[in-house]
Design a protein around this motif. Structure first.
Motif, PDB file in Angstrom:
ATOM      1  N   LEU A 252       3.157  -1.125   4.262  1.00  0.00           N
ATOM      2  CA  LEU A 252       2.158  -0.072   4.398  1.00  0.00           C
ATOM      3  C   LEU A 252       2.809   1.287   4.581  1.00  0.00           C
ATOM      4  CD1 LEU A 252      -0.904   0.666   4.910  1.00  0.00           C
ATOM      5  CD2 LEU A 252      -0.482   0.129   7.317  1.00  0.00           C
ATOM      6  N   ASP A 253       2.548   2.189   3.659  1.00  0.00           N
ATOM      7  CA  ASP A 253       3.039   3.562   3.792  1.00  0.00           C
ATOM      8  C   ASP A 253       2.176   4.280   4.831  1.00  0.00           C
ATOM      9  OD1 ASP A 253       4.516   5.842   3.228  1.00  0.00           O
ATOM     10  OD2 ASP A 253       3.137   6.501   1.650  1.00  0.00           O
ATOM     11  N   ILE A 254       2.769   5.256   5.534  1.00  0.00           N
ATOM     12  CA  ILE A 254       1.977   5.986   6.537  1.00  0.00           C
ATOM     13  C   ILE A 254       1.185   7.120   5.886  1.00  0.00           C
ATOM     14  CG2 ILE A 254       2.141   7.587   8.478  1.00  0.00           C
ATOM     15  CD1 ILE A 254       4.017   5.790   9.825  1.00  0.00           C
ATOM     16  N   GLY A 255       1.868   7.906   5.035  1.00  0.00           N
ATOM     17  CA  GLY A 255       1.188   9.033   4.405  1.00  0.00           C
ATOM     18  C   GLY A 255       0.438   8.586   3.165  1.00  0.00           C
ATOM     19  N   LEU A 256      -0.883   8.395   3.313  1.00  0.00           N
ATOM     20  CA  LEU A 256      -1.701   7.885   2.202  1.00  0.00           C
ATOM     21  C   LEU A 256      -2.944   8.740   2.026  1.00  0.00           C
ATOM     22  CD1 LEU A 256      -1.783   4.071   3.086  1.00  0.00           C
ATOM     23  CD2 LEU A 256      -0.638   5.054   1.081  1.00  0.00           C
TER      24      LEU A 256
ATOM     25  N   ALA B 121      12.564   3.410   7.191  1.00  0.00           N
ATOM     26  CA  ALA B 121      12.459   4.837   6.911  1.00  0.00           C
ATOM     27  C   ALA B 121      12.839   5.110   5.456  1.00  0.00           C
ATOM     28  CB  ALA B 121      13.357   5.616   7.856  1.00  0.00           C
ATOM     29  N   LYS B 122      12.077   5.998   4.841  1.00  0.00           N
ATOM     30  CA  LYS B 122      12.391   6.416   3.472  1.00  0.00           C
ATOM     31  C   LYS B 122      13.506   7.469   3.500  1.00  0.00           C
ATOM     32  CE  LYS B 122       7.676   5.972   1.674  1.00  0.00           C
ATOM     33  NZ  LYS B 122       6.549   6.716   1.096  1.00  0.00           N
ATOM     34  N   PRO B 123      14.396   7.522   2.519  1.00  0.00           N
ATOM     35  CA  PRO B 123      14.493   6.562   1.427  1.00  0.00           C
ATOM     36  C   PRO B 123      15.196   5.288   1.891  1.00  0.00           C
ATOM     37  CG  PRO B 123      16.219   8.192   1.222  1.00  0.00           C
ATOM     38  CD  PRO B 123      15.422   8.559   2.450  1.00  0.00           C
TER      39      PRO B 123
ATOM     40  N   VAL C 155       0.867  -1.187   0.000  1.00  0.00           N
ATOM     41  CA  VAL C 155       0.000   0.000   0.000  1.00  0.00           C
ATOM     42  C   VAL C 155       0.898   1.229   0.000  1.00  0.00           C
ATOM     43  CG1 VAL C 155      -1.984   1.115   1.072  1.00  0.00           C
ATOM     44  CG2 VAL C 155      -1.594  -1.329   1.442  1.00  0.00           C
ATOM     45  N   GLU C 156       0.970   1.880  -1.138  1.00  0.00           N
ATOM     46  CA  GLU C 156       1.884   3.024  -1.316  1.00  0.00           C
ATOM     47  C   GLU C 156       1.323   3.894  -2.429  1.00  0.00           C
ATOM     48  OE1 GLU C 156       5.179   4.306  -0.139  1.00  0.00           O
ATOM     49  OE2 GLU C 156       4.198   5.761  -1.449  1.00  0.00           O
ATOM     50  N   ASP C 157       1.185   5.216  -2.136  1.00  0.00           N
ATOM     51  CA  ASP C 157       0.567   6.104  -3.129  1.00  0.00           C
ATOM     52  C   ASP C 157       1.577   6.667  -4.124  1.00  0.00           C
ATOM     53  OD1 ASP C 157       1.560   7.476  -0.848  1.00  0.00           O
ATOM     54  OD2 ASP C 157       0.584   9.305  -1.552  1.00  0.00           O
ATOM     55  N   ASP C 158       2.867   6.550  -3.822  1.00  0.00           N
ATOM     56  CA  ASP C 158       3.884   6.960  -4.794  1.00  0.00           C
ATOM     57  C   ASP C 158       3.963   5.853  -5.851  1.00  0.00           C
ATOM     58  OD1 ASP C 158       6.336   7.084  -6.189  1.00  0.00           O
ATOM     59  OD2 ASP C 158       7.249   8.265  -4.591  1.00  0.00           O
TER      60      ASP C 158
HETATM   61 CA    CA Z   1       2.933   8.448   0.773  1.00  0.00          CA
END
Ligand code: CA
Length: 232
Positions: free
Chosen positions: A50-54, A100-102, A6-9
């Motif tokens: 799972l990405d946090i910022g979605l 953590a990204k990146p 689950v990632e919006d990028d």
């Molecule tokens: Ca995101």
């Protein structure tokens, strides 16, 4: 083994999915929190990234809702590098690990392997059953030291059964963990794969439990000792 990303990028989503597929996993993807929540709530995954910022629903809320609903699959959170508070909130919400990204894809793959292994009660990266060794890192299988040439489907099937050693696994469960959501599933093909696997293995490893499914018994079961991790 089946993974949800689950990632919006969109680029990152695709990179993750490709890396996981190359590593032998089946992958479903979602690009917003609502779709991701729905999939994780209705499909059986061996692990979730799972990405946090979605958009629609943030990752922490998605995770909290899964846990509240009793969904226990391992979840690896993707966090922004400097947001330590996100990591704390994520772990409190029921995350099993975070990156953590990146990040380097290799790190995500290693963490996913470890999460799946630990969820199935295996501490080491190699799962052993008598003469059969399954290396989760290299996706290689050997029997008495000789490497087996397996197709991706055969490997997934054997890997799932070995991760769940001692449990009876139904054909439906195997299908659910071997194919993605869009695949035209047919549980009869499982029988074919099991037949081919048995031939390649050349030993009596995969047991048919009539009317229920298949099972690989841990070697200890022969001496009457049951592994605690699979007591249910
Ligand atoms: Ca995101």
């Amino acid at each position: 083994m089946r993974i949800l990303v689950v990632e919006d990028d969109i680029n990152l989503n695709r990179q993750l999915a490709e890396a996981l597929q190359e590593a032998g996993y089946v992958v479903d993807t979602a690009s917003d929190g609502e779709e991701g929540h729905f999939l994780g709530d209705t499909e059986p995954y061996d692990a979730v990234i799972l990405d946090i910022g979605l958009p629609e629903m943030d990752g922490i809320t998605v995770l909290e809702q899964w846990r509240k609903a009793g969904r226990t699959m391992p979840v690896l959170l993707l966090t922004a590098r400097d947001r330590w508070s996100d990591k704390v909130a994520g772990i409190d919400a029921g995350a099993d690990d975070y990156v953590a990204k990146p990040f380097h894809l290799e790190e995500v793959l290693a963490r996913i392997r470890a999460l799946i292994r630990r969820a199935a009660g295996h501490a080491s990266s190699e799962i052993v059953c008598g003469p059969v060794h399954l290396d989760t890192k290299s996706s290689k299988v050997t029997v008495s030291g000789a490497t087996l040439k397996l197709t991706s489907h055969e490997f997934r099937l054997l890997s799932y059964l070995m991760h769940h050693m001692g449990e009876v696994v139904s054909r439906t469960e195997l299908v659910e963990h071997m194919y993605d959501q869009d695949f035209d599933r047919d549980s009869n093909t499982i029988e074919v794969f099991v037949g081919r696997l048995r031939k390649k293995l050349g030993i009596d490893l995969i047991e048919t439990v009539r009317g229920l499914g298949y099972r690989i018994q841990p070697p200890a079961a022969n001496s009457g000792a049951q592994p605690a991790a699979h007591a249910d």
